[in-house]
Design a protein around this motif. Structure first.
Motif, mmCIF file in Angstrom:
data_model
loop_
_atom_site.group_PDB
_atom_site.id
_atom_site.type_symbol
_atom_site.label_atom_id
_atom_site.label_comp_id
_atom_site.label_asym_id
_atom_site.label_seq_id
_atom_site.Cartn_x
_atom_site.Cartn_y
_atom_site.Cartn_z
ATOM 1 N N ARG A 1 3.020 -0.520 -12.050
ATOM 2 C CA ARG A 1 3.000 -1.268 -10.792
ATOM 3 C C ARG A 1 1.666 -1.111 -10.059
ATOM 4 N NH1 ARG A 1 7.903 0.251 -7.181
ATOM 5 N NH2 ARG A 1 6.879 -1.300 -5.853
ATOM 6 N N LEU A 2 0.845 -0.154 -10.478
ATOM 7 C CA LEU A 2 -0.444 0.072 -9.823
ATOM 8 C C LEU A 2 -1.340 -1.155 -9.965
ATOM 9 C CD1 LEU A 2 -2.555 1.998 -8.477
ATOM 10 C CD2 LEU A 2 -3.279 2.552 -10.807
ATOM 11 N N VAL A 3 -1.889 -1.594 -8.848
ATOM 12 C CA VAL A 3 -2.898 -2.659 -8.853
ATOM 13 C C VAL A 3 -4.279 -2.019 -8.846
ATOM 14 C CG1 VAL A 3 -3.864 -4.616 -7.563
ATOM 15 C CG2 VAL A 3 -1.376 -4.300 -7.707
ATOM 16 N N ARG A 4 -4.474 -1.072 -7.914
ATOM 17 C CA ARG A 4 -5.766 -0.387 -7.841
ATOM 18 C C ARG A 4 -5.698 0.821 -6.925
ATOM 19 N NH1 ARG A 4 -10.522 -3.313 -6.178
ATOM 20 N NH2 ARG A 4 -11.326 -1.212 -6.264
ATOM 21 N N LEU B 1 0.832 -1.201 0.000
ATOM 22 C CA LEU B 1 0.000 0.000 0.000
ATOM 23 C C LEU B 1 0.866 1.251 0.000
ATOM 24 C CD1 LEU B 1 -2.744 -0.946 2.610
ATOM 25 C CD2 LEU B 1 -2.877 -1.113 0.111
ATOM 26 N N VAL B 2 0.444 2.242 -0.797
ATOM 27 C CA VAL B 2 1.087 3.551 -0.822
ATOM 28 C C VAL B 2 0.060 4.573 -0.357
ATOM 29 C CG1 VAL B 2 2.194 5.328 -2.233
ATOM 30 C CG2 VAL B 2 2.645 2.906 -2.702
ATOM 31 N N PHE B 3 0.398 5.280 0.715
ATOM 32 C CA PHE B 3 -0.450 6.327 1.268
ATOM 33 C C PHE B 3 0.098 7.661 0.767
ATOM 34 C CE2 PHE B 3 -0.724 2.682 3.933
ATOM 35 C CZ PHE B 3 -1.999 2.673 4.493
ATOM 36 N N VAL B 4 -0.684 8.349 -0.052
ATOM 37 C CA VAL B 4 -0.239 9.619 -0.621
ATOM 38 C C VAL B 4 -0.869 10.758 0.170
ATOM 39 C CG1 VAL B 4 -0.172 11.097 -2.666
ATOM 40 C CG2 VAL B 4 0.082 8.613 -2.909
ATOM 41 N N ILE C 1 -0.056 -1.402 -4.840
ATOM 42 C CA ILE C 1 0.904 -1.591 -5.925
ATOM 43 C C ILE C 1 1.500 -2.999 -5.849
ATOM 44 C CG2 ILE C 1 1.472 0.860 -6.103
ATOM 45 C CD1 ILE C 1 4.097 0.226 -4.589
ATOM 46 N N LYS C 2 2.160 -3.394 -6.935
ATOM 47 C CA LYS C 2 2.859 -4.689 -6.937
ATOM 48 C C LYS C 2 4.350 -4.467 -6.974
ATOM 49 C CE LYS C 2 1.780 -4.944 -11.807
ATOM 50 N NZ LYS C 2 0.986 -5.543 -12.824
#
Length: 153
Positions: free
Chosen positions: A87-90, A34-37, A152-153
Motif C-alpha cells: 500500500r506504500l506510495v512513497r 498520510l501515515v505519521f509514524v 499510502i493508498k
C-alpha cells in the motif's frame, strides 16, 4: 508476502513486529493518505544502541544505528497498513535526531543510514525530504531516533 518484504528479504532484512510505544502516545496516526509514524529508536535484536555519536560511536556506527530505525519505521508502517506494505506510495519526510557530542557536525551522514536503506529497499518510492538534527540526549540514551511521514493508498 508483499513485494517490499520480498525486496527486504533480498537485502537480508526481516521486519520485526512493530515496537510497542514506550510512553503515552500511539505508534502511528493516519490522516487521509498520510501515515505519521512516531519516532523509532535505534535498536537491534531487542538491544538498544546507545551512546553519543562523535564520542562513543563513530559516524559509521551512527549510520548503522539509523538503519535500525528505518527497519522499525517500516515495521510500524506495515502495522498501519494492516500488514500490506504494498500500500506504500512513497516516503514523504524523515526527521532524524542524533545523540551528538557537542562538536559533532555529521548528523546528515548519520541519518543517511536510514535514507540510503529506504532508497535501496523501496527505489524511487523511498526518496524523501528530511531533517537531520543534533540532540544533547535522546530517550533511554539511544544514539538515534527517527520519525517519518508516509503516503499510502
Amino acid at each position: 508476502m508483499s513485494k517490499i518484504e520480498a525486496r527486504l528479504a533480498e537485502l537480508g532484512v526481516t521486519l520485526p513486529d512493530a515496537p510497542a510505544p514506550a510512553a503515552n502516545y500511539v505508534p502511528f496516526v493516519q490522516v487521509g493518505d498520510l501515515v505519521f509514524v512516531s519516532g523509532q529508536i535505534s535498536m537491534q535484536d531487542g538491544n538498544l544502541i546507545t551512546g553519543k555519536v562523535g564520542t562513543d560511536l563513530t559516524t559509521e556506527e551512527g549510520a548503522a544505528a539509523a538503519k535500525t530505525c528505518a527497519v522499525s519505521l517500516l515495521a510500524q508502517l506495515k502495522a498501519a497498513c494492516g500488514g500490506d506494505l504494498d500500500r506504500l506510495v512513497r516516503v514523504v519526510k524523515l526527521t532524524g535526531f542524533v545523540n551528538s557530542a557537542p562538536d559533532f557536525t555529521q548528523q546528515p551522514q548519520v541519518i543517511n543510514g536510514c535514507s540510503d536503506f529506504l532508497v535501496e529497499a523501496l527505489g524511487d518510492a523511498g526518496r524523501h525530504s528530511r531533517s537531520a538534527v543534533s540532540a544533547g540526549a535522546l530517550p533511554l540514551g539511544v544514539a538515534v531516533e527517527i520519525e517519518a511521514i508516509f503516503q499510502i493508498k
